[in-house]
Design an enzyme around this catalytic site. Structure first.
Site, PDB file in Angstrom:
ATOM      1  CG  ASN A  92     -33.772 -23.843  28.471  1.00 46.58           C
ATOM      2  OD1 ASN A  92     -33.936 -25.041  27.824  1.00 46.58           O
ATOM      3  ND2 ASN A  92     -33.059 -23.921  29.788  1.00 46.58           N
ATOM      4  CE  LYS A 105     -35.915 -24.238  32.013  1.00 49.74           C
ATOM      5  NZ  LYS A 105     -35.960 -23.966  33.195  1.00 49.74           N
ATOM      6  CG  HIS A 165     -30.030 -24.939  32.818  1.00 47.92           C
ATOM      7  ND1 HIS A 165     -31.065 -25.379  33.772  1.00 47.92           N
ATOM      8  CD2 HIS A 165     -30.471 -23.785  32.351  1.00 47.92           C
ATOM      9  CE1 HIS A 165     -32.152 -24.572  33.764  1.00 47.92           C
ATOM     10  NE2 HIS A 165     -31.854 -23.570  32.915  1.00 47.92           N
ATOM     11  CD  GLU A 213     -34.308 -26.865  34.644  1.00 49.69           C
ATOM     12  OE1 GLU A 213     -34.137 -27.038  33.491  1.00 49.69           O
ATOM     13  OE2 GLU A 213     -34.908 -25.794  35.040  1.00 49.69           O
ATOM     14  CD  GLU A 260     -30.978 -19.717  33.721  1.00 53.26           C
ATOM     15  OE1 GLU A 260     -31.895 -19.339  33.040  1.00 53.26           O
ATOM     16  OE2 GLU A 260     -30.750 -20.732  33.637  1.00 53.26           O
ATOM     17  N   GLY A 306     -38.351 -21.015  37.373  1.00 51.36           N
ATOM     18  CA  GLY A 306     -39.430 -21.676  37.387  1.00 51.36           C
ATOM     19  C   GLY A 306     -40.640 -21.428  38.693  1.00 51.36           C
ATOM     20  CB  SER A 325     -39.259 -15.892  37.302  1.00 47.02           C
ATOM     21  OG  SER A 325     -39.552 -17.143  37.804  1.00 47.02           O
TER      22      SER A 325
HETATM   23  P1  13P Z   1     -37.967 -19.988  33.813  1.00 49.08           P
HETATM   24  O1  13P Z   1     -37.941 -18.811  32.889  1.00 49.08           O
HETATM   25  O2  13P Z   1     -38.878 -20.822  33.658  1.00 49.08           O
HETATM   26  O3  13P Z   1     -37.791 -19.377  35.355  1.00 49.08           O
HETATM   27  O4  13P Z   1     -36.751 -20.863  33.305  1.00 49.08           O
HETATM   28  C1  13P Z   1     -35.371 -19.972  33.373  1.00 49.08           C
HETATM   29  C2  13P Z   1     -34.438 -20.926  32.973  1.00 49.08           C
HETATM   30  O5  13P Z   1     -33.938 -21.961  33.656  1.00 49.08           O
HETATM   31  C3  13P Z   1     -33.872 -20.646  31.821  1.00 49.08           C
HETATM   32  O6  13P Z   1     -32.690 -21.455  31.293  1.00 49.08           O
END
Ligand code: 13P
Length: 251
Positions: A8, A10, A97, A99, A170, A176, A215
């Site tokens: 992903n 983003k 997701h 976010e 997640e 992140g 992560s």
């Molecule tokens: P990270 O791997 O940066 O923690 O992000 C996870 C994520 O949101 C994947 O969709």
């Protein structure tokens, strides 16, 4: 079922950067990809076409979108339809997701509409779920996952093809942050997700993939991917460099 290794990206990468990273990833992994593994790249909308081209025709490498709107077409400024994504060669998309839920304000009902609409339109949908740290501390893990999965699949036909619907667990506190969920936490959450999928879809729920995200890095991927009920990973930060992500894909 094939394990899914999803990148992903983003809101990162120009078209050139995306094409280059995708091409590098194929070079690094195509020959060595173990059987039973599938790689998915979810670039920003603007780079979907370039990444499709870079991935070529190898069916083990798929293209997906990070978002879409639950309408065929119309006056929805700024939105993208599943049909437009299929047209550019995407076969997967995310819904729910963290976010989108917590930064962009999508609620369970909208996530549910999008999941059902995307599946009905012919996309494979990865429904993302996960608890916030205060919900975990309050002992609400099972409650949150049950609510998000129930609402997220509310209008999905009970006979949906199991390979078309996946769930990504997640935990919000692990996205992140560098703070990965430990094996016990992943096992517990994925068992809850599995039980919920079986409760909703019967035996087919055993054939739906459950991904872990939060992560994931080259040095923890092997352990995570080897856990019960972990059928793949959804990777943010560590998917941005082909070298790092290839080490996850081959872990
Ligand atoms: P990270 O791997 O940066 O923690 O992000 C996870 C994520 O949101 C994947 O969709």
């Amino acid at each position: 079922m094939r394990k899914l290794f999803a990148a992903n990206w983003k809101m990162h990468k120009t078209r050139n950067e995306a094409a280059q990273t995708a091409a590098e990833l194929v070079t690094l992994t195509a020959a060595a990809l173990p059987t039973g593994r599938e790689v998915l790249i979810l670039p920003p909308f603007t780079a979907l076409g370039e990444v499709k081209e870079a991935l070529g025709t190898d069916a083990r490498f798929a293209l997906g979108a990070q978002n879409f709107y639950a309408q065929k077409q119309g006056a929805f400024t700024g939105e993208i339809s599943p049909g437009m994504l299929l047209d550019v060669g995407a076969t997967y998309a995310l819904t729910g997701h963290s976010e989108r839920r917590h930064v962009l304000g999508e609620d369970d009902a909208l996530v549910g509409q999008k999941t059902a609409f995307g599946l009905q339109a012919g996309l494979r949908v990865i429904l993302c779920v996960g608890e916030k740290i205060e919900e975990r501390k309050a002992g609400k893990l099972a409650e949150v996952l049950t609510r998000q999965i129930t609402a997220g699949t509310k209008d999905v036909p009970r006979d949906v093809a199991p390979e078309a619907l996946s769930v990504a667990y997640e935990p919000v506190w692990a996205i992140g942050t560098g703070e990965v969920a430990g094996p016990a936490e992943i096992l517990e959450a994925h068992a809850l997700v599995r039980a919920q999928l079986v409760a909703l879809f019967g035996q087919a729920g055993n054939s739906m993939r459950i991904l872990y995200g939060g992560s994931v890095k080259p040095d923890n991927a092997t352990e995570i991917v080897g856990l019960d009920n972990v059928d793949g990973v959804l990777v943010g930060g560590a998917s941005l460099k082909a070298d790092d992500f290839s080490r996850i894909v081959l872990a």
